[in-house]
Design a protein around this motif. Structure first.
Motif, PDB file in Angstrom:
ATOM      1  N   VAL A 208      37.768  33.227  47.369  1.00 42.59           N
ATOM      2  CA  VAL A 208      38.058  33.424  45.941  1.00 42.59           C
ATOM      3  C   VAL A 208      38.054  34.912  45.609  1.00 42.59           C
ATOM      4  O   VAL A 208      37.107  35.633  45.955  1.00 42.59           O
ATOM      5  N   LYS A 209      39.109  35.345  44.949  1.00 38.28           N
ATOM      6  CA  LYS A 209      39.219  36.752  44.557  1.00 38.28           C
ATOM      7  C   LYS A 209      39.337  36.841  43.046  1.00 38.28           C
ATOM      8  O   LYS A 209      40.216  36.234  42.446  1.00 38.28           O
ATOM      9  N   PHE A 210      38.442  37.609  42.417  1.00 34.49           N
ATOM     10  CA  PHE A 210      38.516  37.874  40.986  1.00 34.49           C
ATOM     11  C   PHE A 210      39.091  39.282  40.793  1.00 34.49           C
ATOM     12  O   PHE A 210      38.518  40.259  41.264  1.00 34.49           O
TER      13      PHE A 210
ATOM     14  N   VAL B 139      44.079  42.546  34.327  1.00 33.85           N
ATOM     15  CA  VAL B 139      45.168  43.315  34.924  1.00 33.85           C
ATOM     16  C   VAL B 139      46.293  43.497  33.911  1.00 33.85           C
ATOM     17  O   VAL B 139      46.429  42.720  32.955  1.00 33.85           O
ATOM     18  N   GLU B 140      47.096  44.511  34.107  1.00 32.12           N
ATOM     19  CA  GLU B 140      48.246  44.757  33.256  1.00 32.12           C
ATOM     20  C   GLU B 140      49.290  43.663  33.469  1.00 32.12           C
ATOM     21  O   GLU B 140      49.376  43.061  34.541  1.00 32.12           O
ATOM     22  N   ARG B 141      50.116  43.444  32.460  1.00 31.16           N
ATOM     23  CA  ARG B 141      51.109  42.370  32.547  1.00 31.16           C
ATOM     24  C   ARG B 141      52.114  42.614  33.668  1.00 31.16           C
ATOM     25  O   ARG B 141      52.630  41.665  34.261  1.00 31.16           O
ATOM     26  N   GLU B 142      52.402  43.876  33.973  1.00 32.29           N
ATOM     27  CA  GLU B 142      53.330  44.181  35.058  1.00 32.29           C
ATOM     28  C   GLU B 142      52.784  43.661  36.395  1.00 32.29           C
ATOM     29  O   GLU B 142      53.535  43.163  37.238  1.00 32.29           O
ATOM     30  N   VAL B 143      51.473  43.780  36.572  1.00 31.11           N
ATOM     31  CA  VAL B 143      50.838  43.300  37.805  1.00 31.11           C
ATOM     32  C   VAL B 143      50.842  41.774  37.847  1.00 31.11           C
ATOM     33  O   VAL B 143      50.943  41.168  38.927  1.00 31.11           O
ATOM     34  N   MET B 144      50.753  41.133  36.684  1.00 28.13           N
ATOM     35  CA  MET B 144      50.788  39.676  36.645  1.00 28.13           C
ATOM     36  C   MET B 144      52.089  39.140  37.231  1.00 28.13           C
ATOM     37  O   MET B 144      52.089  38.108  37.913  1.00 28.13           O
ATOM     38  N   ASN B 145      53.198  39.815  37.000  1.00 28.66           N
ATOM     39  CA  ASN B 145      54.458  39.354  37.590  1.00 28.66           C
ATOM     40  C   ASN B 145      54.357  39.348  39.118  1.00 28.66           C
ATOM     41  O   ASN B 145      54.889  38.455  39.784  1.00 28.66           O
ATOM     42  N   GLU B 146      53.668  40.337  39.670  1.00 29.63           N
ATOM     43  CA  GLU B 146      53.464  40.382  41.119  1.00 29.63           C
ATOM     44  C   GLU B 146      52.630  39.191  41.587  1.00 29.63           C
ATOM     45  O   GLU B 146      52.945  38.539  42.581  1.00 29.63           O
ATOM     46  N   LEU B 147      51.563  38.891  40.849  1.00 30.66           N
ATOM     47  CA  LEU B 147      50.668  37.809  41.249  1.00 30.66           C
ATOM     48  C   LEU B 147      51.343  36.449  41.170  1.00 30.66           C
ATOM     49  O   LEU B 147      51.125  35.587  42.028  1.00 30.66           O
ATOM     50  N   TYR B 148      52.171  36.232  40.141  1.00 31.57           N
ATOM     51  CA  TYR B 148      52.903  34.967  40.046  1.00 31.57           C
ATOM     52  C   TYR B 148      53.843  34.793  41.236  1.00 31.57           C
ATOM     53  O   TYR B 148      54.052  33.677  41.723  1.00 31.57           O
ATOM     54  N   ASN B 149      54.424  35.884  41.703  1.00 34.18           N
ATOM     55  CA  ASN B 149      55.346  35.813  42.833  1.00 34.18           C
ATOM     56  C   ASN B 149      54.617  35.624  44.157  1.00 34.18           C
ATOM     57  O   ASN B 149      55.158  35.060  45.099  1.00 34.18           O
TER      58      ASN B 149
ATOM     59  N   LYS C 181      50.311  44.445  49.863  1.00 34.58           N
ATOM     60  CA  LYS C 181      49.713  45.327  48.858  1.00 34.58           C
ATOM     61  C   LYS C 181      48.401  44.756  48.326  1.00 34.58           C
ATOM     62  O   LYS C 181      47.424  45.500  48.116  1.00 34.58           O
ATOM     63  N   HIS C 182      48.378  43.441  48.106  1.00 29.77           N
ATOM     64  CA  HIS C 182      47.201  42.806  47.505  1.00 29.77           C
ATOM     65  C   HIS C 182      46.239  42.235  48.556  1.00 29.77           C
ATOM     66  O   HIS C 182      45.272  41.541  48.200  1.00 29.77           O
ATOM     67  N   GLY C 183      46.506  42.513  49.830  1.00 30.92           N
ATOM     68  CA  GLY C 183      45.594  42.079  50.881  1.00 30.92           C
ATOM     69  C   GLY C 183      45.619  40.592  51.146  1.00 30.92           C
ATOM     70  O   GLY C 183      44.595  39.994  51.506  1.00 30.92           O
ATOM     71  N   ILE C 184      46.780  39.950  50.989  1.00 31.29           N
ATOM     72  CA  ILE C 184      46.931  38.514  51.212  1.00 31.29           C
ATOM     73  C   ILE C 184      47.805  38.298  52.449  1.00 31.29           C
ATOM     74  O   ILE C 184      48.913  38.839  52.536  1.00 31.29           O
ATOM     75  N   ALA C 185      47.329  37.506  53.402  1.00 35.53           N
ATOM     76  CA  ALA C 185      48.097  37.222  54.613  1.00 35.53           C
ATOM     77  C   ALA C 185      49.411  36.543  54.266  1.00 35.53           C
ATOM     78  O   ALA C 185      49.487  35.755  53.312  1.00 35.53           O
ATOM     79  N   LYS C 186      50.463  36.840  55.040  1.00 31.82           N
ATOM     80  CA  LYS C 186      51.812  36.362  54.711  1.00 31.82           C
ATOM     81  C   LYS C 186      51.931  34.838  54.758  1.00 31.82           C
ATOM     82  O   LYS C 186      52.762  34.254  54.055  1.00 31.82           O
TER      83      LYS C 186
ATOM     84  N   ILE D 153      42.464  28.000  51.928  1.00 31.13           N
ATOM     85  CA  ILE D 153      43.408  28.421  50.891  1.00 31.13           C
ATOM     86  C   ILE D 153      42.822  29.594  50.114  1.00 31.13           C
ATOM     87  O   ILE D 153      41.616  29.640  49.844  1.00 31.13           O
ATOM     88  N   GLN D 154      43.677  30.554  49.758  1.00 29.66           N
ATOM     89  CA  GLN D 154      43.241  31.704  48.956  1.00 29.66           C
ATOM     90  C   GLN D 154      43.342  31.383  47.477  1.00 29.66           C
ATOM     91  O   GLN D 154      44.402  31.010  46.979  1.00 29.66           O
ATOM     92  N   PHE D 155      42.229  31.529  46.752  1.00 26.06           N
ATOM     93  CA  PHE D 155      42.206  31.319  45.306  1.00 26.06           C
ATOM     94  C   PHE D 155      42.043  32.681  44.618  1.00 26.06           C
ATOM     95  O   PHE D 155      41.213  33.496  45.028  1.00 26.06           O
ATOM     96  N   ILE D 156      42.840  32.893  43.575  1.00 33.34           N
ATOM     97  CA  ILE D 156      42.782  34.149  42.816  1.00 33.34           C
ATOM     98  C   ILE D 156      42.645  33.829  41.332  1.00 33.34           C
ATOM     99  O   ILE D 156      43.374  32.980  40.807  1.00 33.34           O
ATOM    100  N   TRP D 157      41.709  34.518  40.674  1.00 36.31           N
ATOM    101  CA  TRP D 157      41.578  34.397  39.215  1.00 36.31           C
ATOM    102  C   TRP D 157      41.834  35.782  38.613  1.00 36.31           C
ATOM    103  O   TRP D 157      41.083  36.724  38.860  1.00 36.31           O
ATOM    104  N   ALA D 158      42.902  35.876  37.848  1.00 36.36           N
ATOM    105  CA  ALA D 158      43.247  37.134  37.178  1.00 36.36           C
ATOM    106  C   ALA D 158      42.803  37.067  35.723  1.00 36.36           C
ATOM    107  O   ALA D 158      43.313  36.259  34.946  1.00 36.36           O
TER     108      ALA D 158
END
Length: 354
Positions: free
Chosen positions: A225-227, A231-241, A159-164, A194-199
């Motif tokens: 690096v992806k900025f 984001v909504e808090r619901e999406v943050m749970n996805e990013l932490y996982n 969904k977020h375009g990150i390789a498995k 390595i993929q770096f993400i800043w939310a």
């Protein structure tokens, strides 16, 4: 039945931890305190306990009326002048006035609650008696932030375009110099595989300290690096996982909600070694001070499965330590104690109590 009026404007600005902390605490006490208290939110009338979660000027100017009504005033300490330093860019005179106002607001409260025990000494240095200050840590609901199964994580990566098979380093927070944004980028450049993400984004717009420099950085980031922006808090749970590690290189913090959120998802934690963390996070996290130390930790997490599993276990332990039951018991004891003390004072003064 005694009433508690929760007063806050923190949820009006997205992407800041103060708002998240307020909403979590409000939800916790509304659904968890025993039936001896009635919880109100932003009511204009005075309650038995007026709990101020933000230092709004409208709150401050109405304090004489509140105190005349014999209400108990409680202030939440989310920051001090030195922790605001590096967050906002204001004229010198405005900065001085604002810093003085912060302390004046805290001094006007009957009681203060801080989410970090280190602040007790600092508040005392500003002339606030330490017996007015109580330490109660932040809390994050495990219903909102929780670990997902592997199939769900794979679907989220797609969904977020990150390789498995891509190792992911996540940071979350406002785009500020003090958050270590430039160091985050330098480390990403040194680890191109390595993929770096800043939310997070500019919650306070162009008055954010270093706004122009950071905005220029955002316009031409490294390929890995992806900025995400705010984001909504619901999406943050996805990013932490999705993340393999939650990395916060910030130079100045109190008790970031993102740490508790990530711990609830069993995501390993890597932080800068600053003085606010040892008393609240114990050994639940990895720490470093230099870019090399951070790179070494990230490399070890990526290449050493046993080490990574140990760090996952530490996050689980941290999540269990800051459980709903433990934090709720602290709020229950605090409210009971200040109500009891208030009644004793009224009786000593020959005033009637309800």
């Amino acid at each position: 039945m005694p009433t508690i009026n929760m007063l806050s404007s923190a949820d009006k600005v997205k992407g800041q931890g103060v708002g998240s902390a307020y909403l979590e605490q409000l939800d916790l006490v509304k659904n968890g305190l025993d039936k001896r208290y009635s919880i109100e939110v932003n009511k204009k009338s005075c309650a038995d306990i007026m709990h101020y979660h933000t230092i709004d000027l409208q709150h401050y100017v109405t304090l004489p009326l509140v105190k005349a009504k014999r209400s108990i005033t409680v202030g939440a300490v989310h920051f001090l002048p030195e922790t605001v330093e590096g967050s906002l860019k204001l004229p010198k005179l405005a900065t001085k006035v604002f810093y003085n106002y912060i302390i004046a607001f805290y001094k006007s409260m009957d009681y203060l609650v801080t989410v970090n025990p280190n602040f007790i000494d600092k508040l005392e240095a500003y002339g606030i008696p330490r017996n007015k200050v109580t330490y109660i840590p932040n809390y994050v609901s495990k219903e909102k932030f929780y670990p997902m199964d592997e199939l769900s994580k794979l679907a989220l990566r797609k969904k977020h375009g990150i390789a498995k098979d891509k190792f992911v380093v996540l940071c979350a927070g406002q785009l500020q110099v003090r958050k270590g944004i430039f160091e985050f980028i330098e480390i990403a450049k040194a680890m191109p595989d390595i993929q770096f993400i800043w939310a997070g984004g500019f919650s306070f717009g162009n008055i954010t300290s270093g706004y122009k420099e950071v905005k220029t950085l955002l316009e031409n980031p490294p390929e890995n690096v992806k900025f995400t922006g705010i984001v909504e808090r619901e999406v943050m749970n996805e990013l932490y996982n999705i993340a393999d590690v939650m990395f916060l290189p910030s130079y100045n913090e109190l008790f970031p909600m993102i740490i508790l959120e990530a711990m609830n998802c069993n995501t390993p934690i890597l932080l800068r070694d600053i003085d606010v963390y040892p008393k609240i996070l114990f050994d639940f996290y990895l720490k470093g001070n230099t870019n090399k130390e951070f790179i070494d930790h990230i490399t070890n997490l990526k290449e050493n499965t046993q080490f990574r599993n140990q760090c996952i276990q530490k996050s689980l332990e941290g999540s269990n330590f800051y459980s709903k039951e433990n934090i709720l018991a602290m709020w229950q004891e605090f409210y009971n104690e200040i109500m009891y003390t208030h009644k004793k004072v009224l009786l000593a003064n020959g005033e009637a109590t309800t």
